[in-house]
Design an enzyme around this catalytic site. Sequence first.
Site, PDB file in Angstrom:
ATOM      1  N   GLN A 141      37.782  39.679  34.109  1.00  0.00           N
ATOM      2  CA  GLN A 141      37.374  40.345  35.343  1.00  0.00           C
ATOM      3  C   GLN A 141      37.281  41.859  35.205  1.00  0.00           C
ATOM      4  OE1 GLN A 141      36.633  37.075  37.281  1.00  0.00           O
ATOM      5  NE2 GLN A 141      36.421  39.066  38.276  1.00  0.00           N
ATOM      6  N   GLY A 196      27.568  36.932  38.362  1.00  0.00           N
ATOM      7  CA  GLY A 196      28.454  36.132  39.195  1.00  0.00           C
ATOM      8  C   GLY A 196      29.568  36.978  39.784  1.00  0.00           C
ATOM      9  N   ARG A 197      30.303  36.343  40.713  1.00  0.00           N
ATOM     10  CA  ARG A 197      31.497  36.973  41.300  1.00  0.00           C
ATOM     11  C   ARG A 197      31.224  38.397  41.775  1.00  0.00           C
ATOM     12  NH1 ARG A 197      36.696  34.517  37.933  1.00  0.00           N
ATOM     13  NH2 ARG A 197      36.405  32.426  38.759  1.00  0.00           N
ATOM     14  N   GLY A 198      30.230  38.554  42.609  1.00  0.00           N
ATOM     15  CA  GLY A 198      29.888  39.897  43.063  1.00  0.00           C
ATOM     16  C   GLY A 198      29.962  40.080  44.577  1.00  0.00           C
TER      17      GLY A 198
END
Length: 384
Positions: A194, A252-254
């Site tokens: 991350q 991703g994961r934004g």
Amino acid sequence: MFAISPLFVCAALALLRTTSAVGTPFGLAAGTTGGGSATPSVPSSLAQLTTWLSDSTPRVILLESIYDFTSNEGTTTGTICKPWTCSPNPQVAIDANSWCEDDEPSAAKSTATWYKAGTTPLAVASNKTLLGKGSSGGIKGKGLKISGASNIIIQNIQIVDINEEFVWGGDALQIDGGSNIWVDSNYFQNIGRQMVVTGYGAVTKTTFSNNVFNGQSTYSATCNGCHYWTAFFTGNGDQITFALNYLYMTSGRGPHVGGFSGYFQDIHVYNNYFVSIEGNALDPEIGSKILLEGNYFNAVTTPTLTGAGQTYIPTTSAQTAACSSLLGRACVANVLLNSGALLAGTDTGTLNGFTASTYKSASIMAASAVPSYVQAHAGVGIVN
Ligand SMILES: *[C@@H]1O[C@H](CO)[C@@H](O)[C@H](O)[C@H]1NC(C)=O
């Protein structure tokens, strides 16, 4: 010059008050002072930086260059697995805590060598300011971890190059419980896992602002040169402002928010510029309430996944007006250009999470002003 709207002027004036070295935190982190008036000091070594970040003395730690931890602890060779079979250049995963056996039992295994420094972040204690000078201050090969500490400012630094081929090779910034944390004007790139992550303890009174999340990378879990693991907010009780950030070439994961049954998060996502996202931006999962306003999505394949989280992402005047009864103001519309359709974001029940005065009084510029503003202000080398 682009036209300046009245809302833009409000935001600009709020930022102009930030003329001292570290400026004025806004959003939920308002009031954060970090190391306060301690004399800014430049660490003379990796060891001194490590000590200063973790001791109990309030400090303003000034980084004028890159502190390179990459090979400082040597390398280790161990088991990896290969959950991603795409090409070119898939990331691989270190078998940390039996993750390969537990989560990816059918993935092929192998061995590989990585840098140990990336897998153990630097502890950051309470009452610290970590401030970069110009555009060349930062940390390489190792990230930061806040565990239950408060009153911390991390500003104008790069955190880069942490075992970027390896999932579980290291995060850039982990926060497991904490409050009054301002993460502003930083630059993240080439991280194994991350770029920023919270959990499992509550992270409150926290603002991520003006940061550049540069996902452009050789290795990727999605094999498209775009980093998947951008921001993940999953603490039990997180309350976070995520504003004026620049997400570029992520996949991703934004951010990804929620995902643990029984936990909840309230995340206010405004005036961010999402550009060239070959994958998804928002990933709203169970427990989350996420209000997106005044964001600009430019060439984003999937602006939001569907998911069990509650989201409100207004794009029409009727949708912005629907904020008025709970927030005492209209919301600001999001804009999508050359992007996929919103698959979520019309749940007005989301707004119950955003009735505090911080949300009501937020200065939010029109989305049309965001691309120019964010490109001129996000990242290192602007504020100090
Ligand atoms: C941080 O500073 C505050 C205010 O001076 C003080 O009360 C608190 O004990 C400090 N926290 C730590 C962990 O030193």
